[in-house]
Design a protein around this motif. Structure first.
Motif, short mmCIF file in Angstrom:
data_model
loop_
_atom_site.label_atom_id
_atom_site.label_comp_id
_atom_site.label_asym_id
_atom_site.label_seq_id
_atom_site.Cartn_x
_atom_site.Cartn_y
_atom_site.Cartn_z
N VAL A 114 34.27 15.57 29.39
CA VAL A 114 33.22 14.56 29.56
C VAL A 114 32.26 14.98 30.66
CG1 VAL A 114 32.73 12.17 30.16
CG2 VAL A 114 34.69 12.71 28.70
N ARG A 115 32.79 15.47 31.77
CA ARG A 115 31.91 15.92 32.86
C ARG A 115 30.99 17.05 32.39
NH1 ARG A 115 36.82 15.27 36.04
NH2 ARG A 115 36.61 13.33 37.26
N GLY A 116 31.48 17.88 31.47
CA GLY A 116 30.67 18.97 30.95
C GLY A 116 29.44 18.51 30.18
N ALA A 129 33.42 0.37 36.44
CA ALA A 129 33.44 0.92 37.80
C ALA A 129 34.41 2.09 37.93
CB ALA A 129 33.79 -0.18 38.79
N SER A 130 35.62 1.95 37.39
CA SER A 130 36.60 3.03 37.50
C SER A 130 36.10 4.30 36.84
CB SER A 130 37.93 2.60 36.87
OG SER A 130 38.60 1.65 37.66
N LEU A 135 33.98 9.75 37.24
CA LEU A 135 33.00 10.72 36.75
C LEU A 135 32.26 11.38 37.91
CD1 LEU A 135 31.71 11.87 34.13
CD2 LEU A 135 29.95 10.10 34.37
N ALA A 136 32.05 10.61 38.97
CA ALA A 136 31.36 11.14 40.14
C ALA A 136 32.26 11.99 41.03
CB ALA A 136 30.78 9.99 40.96
N GLY A 137 33.55 12.06 40.68
CA GLY A 137 34.48 12.88 41.46
C GLY A 137 35.35 12.10 42.41
N GLY A 138 35.28 10.77 42.35
CA GLY A 138 36.10 9.94 43.21
C GLY A 138 37.51 9.78 42.68
N GLU A 160 24.62 7.55 44.08
CA GLU A 160 24.85 8.97 44.36
C GLU A 160 24.89 9.78 43.06
OE1 GLU A 160 28.49 8.77 46.49
OE2 GLU A 160 27.58 7.77 48.23
N LEU A 161 25.57 9.23 42.04
CA LEU A 161 25.65 9.94 40.76
C LEU A 161 24.28 10.04 40.10
CD1 LEU A 161 27.52 11.22 38.62
CD2 LEU A 161 27.84 8.93 37.65
#
Length: 261
Positions: A114-116, A129-130, A135-138, A160-161
């Motif tokens: 998904v990140r790709g 939210a989760s 997805l932002a790396g949290g 930030e994202l």
């Protein structure tokens, strides 16, 4: 931070523009959500096509007015199909919406895939939210497809994202928050039964794609779709008692909003 509601003239006009322009919206979504997603688009005045049949994944993203990808489409479509749709939409300049459903729920290979997709620069990323925090790396906090944190907890992450990806980021919850990295718009309202009807969040991604095209602006399109959804859910909730009738009434109210906008 500003607040937007359906009664705002810019929101009403943006939603009415969907029906006036009648966009062709192509999407890949999971088979559980496909029916509601199509009906939500039809209610707003858009024309949907869903699925990875034959050469649709290269033909439709280039010819459609907008595209959405719900990554749970991997339940029935392969990774290459999702990448092909995202890549084709990006190269054709077709605005597309990414719904990273269940990211952060513990499936590392899926999360990496998904990140790709972010390399293909979605116009809007929307989720709970989760999902967006993950997805932002949290810290991964999702419980399956459900969030374990409030939408307000992801406001800074959304900003930030958005700044990092160039996408508008929309966080769904009791209050929705939409950010382009510099501005944040909150959209109150809705009904808790949106969390109890299968595919309700997925269908919002489809409506967002239509609204982005109709308004010509990713931030305004996301605001329009979320505000219309919240208003329709409130109206549906006021006249129904259970989740089944609520789901039908939600589609009814979206169509009535389109007729009256």
């Amino acid at each position: 931070m500003t607040t937007a509601r359906f009664d705002d003239s810019a929101v009403r006009d943006g939603y009415a523009e969907i029906a006036r322009r009648g966009p062709f919206v192509y999407g890949l979504t999971n088979y559980i959500a496909a029916n509601l997603s199509a009906n939500v688009l039809l209610a707003a005045g858009a024309g949907p096509a869903i699925g990875a049949a034959s050469d649709w994944t290269t033909t439709f993203p280039a010819g459609a007015n907008a595209v959405w990808i719900n990554t749970a489409a991997l339940m029935s479509s392969d990774e290459d199909s999702l990448r092909r749709v995202a890549r084709t939409a990006h190269e054709a300049g077709t605005p597309w919406v990414l719904d990273p459903v269940a990211v952060g729920a513990g499936a590392a290979e899926y999360d990496a895939f998904v990140r790709g997709l972010l390399e293909f620069r979605p116009a809007v990323i929307r989720g709970n939210a989760s999902e967006l925090i993950a997805l932002a790396g949290g810290a991964a906090t999702g419980k399956g497809v459900e969030t374990t944190v409030d939408s307000s907890d992801a406001v800074s992450t959304a900003g930030e994202l958005a700044a990092r990806t160039g996408s508008v980021v929309a966080v769904s919850g009791p209050v929705d928050y939409i950010s382009d990295g510099s501005r944040v718009v909150e959209v109150p309202g809705g009904d808790v039964r949106l969390t109890r009807v299968t595919g309700a969040g997925c269908a919002l991604g489809a409506l967002t794609a239509a609204a982005v095209f109709a308004t010509g602006d990713a931030l305004q399109g996301a605001v329009v779709s979320h505000a219309a959804y919240a208003e329709a859910a409130e109206r549906a909730g006021a006249r129904t008692t259970g989740t089944g009738s609520f789901g039908v009434a939600l589609v009814d109210e979206l169509s009535l909003l389109a007729e009256s906008a």
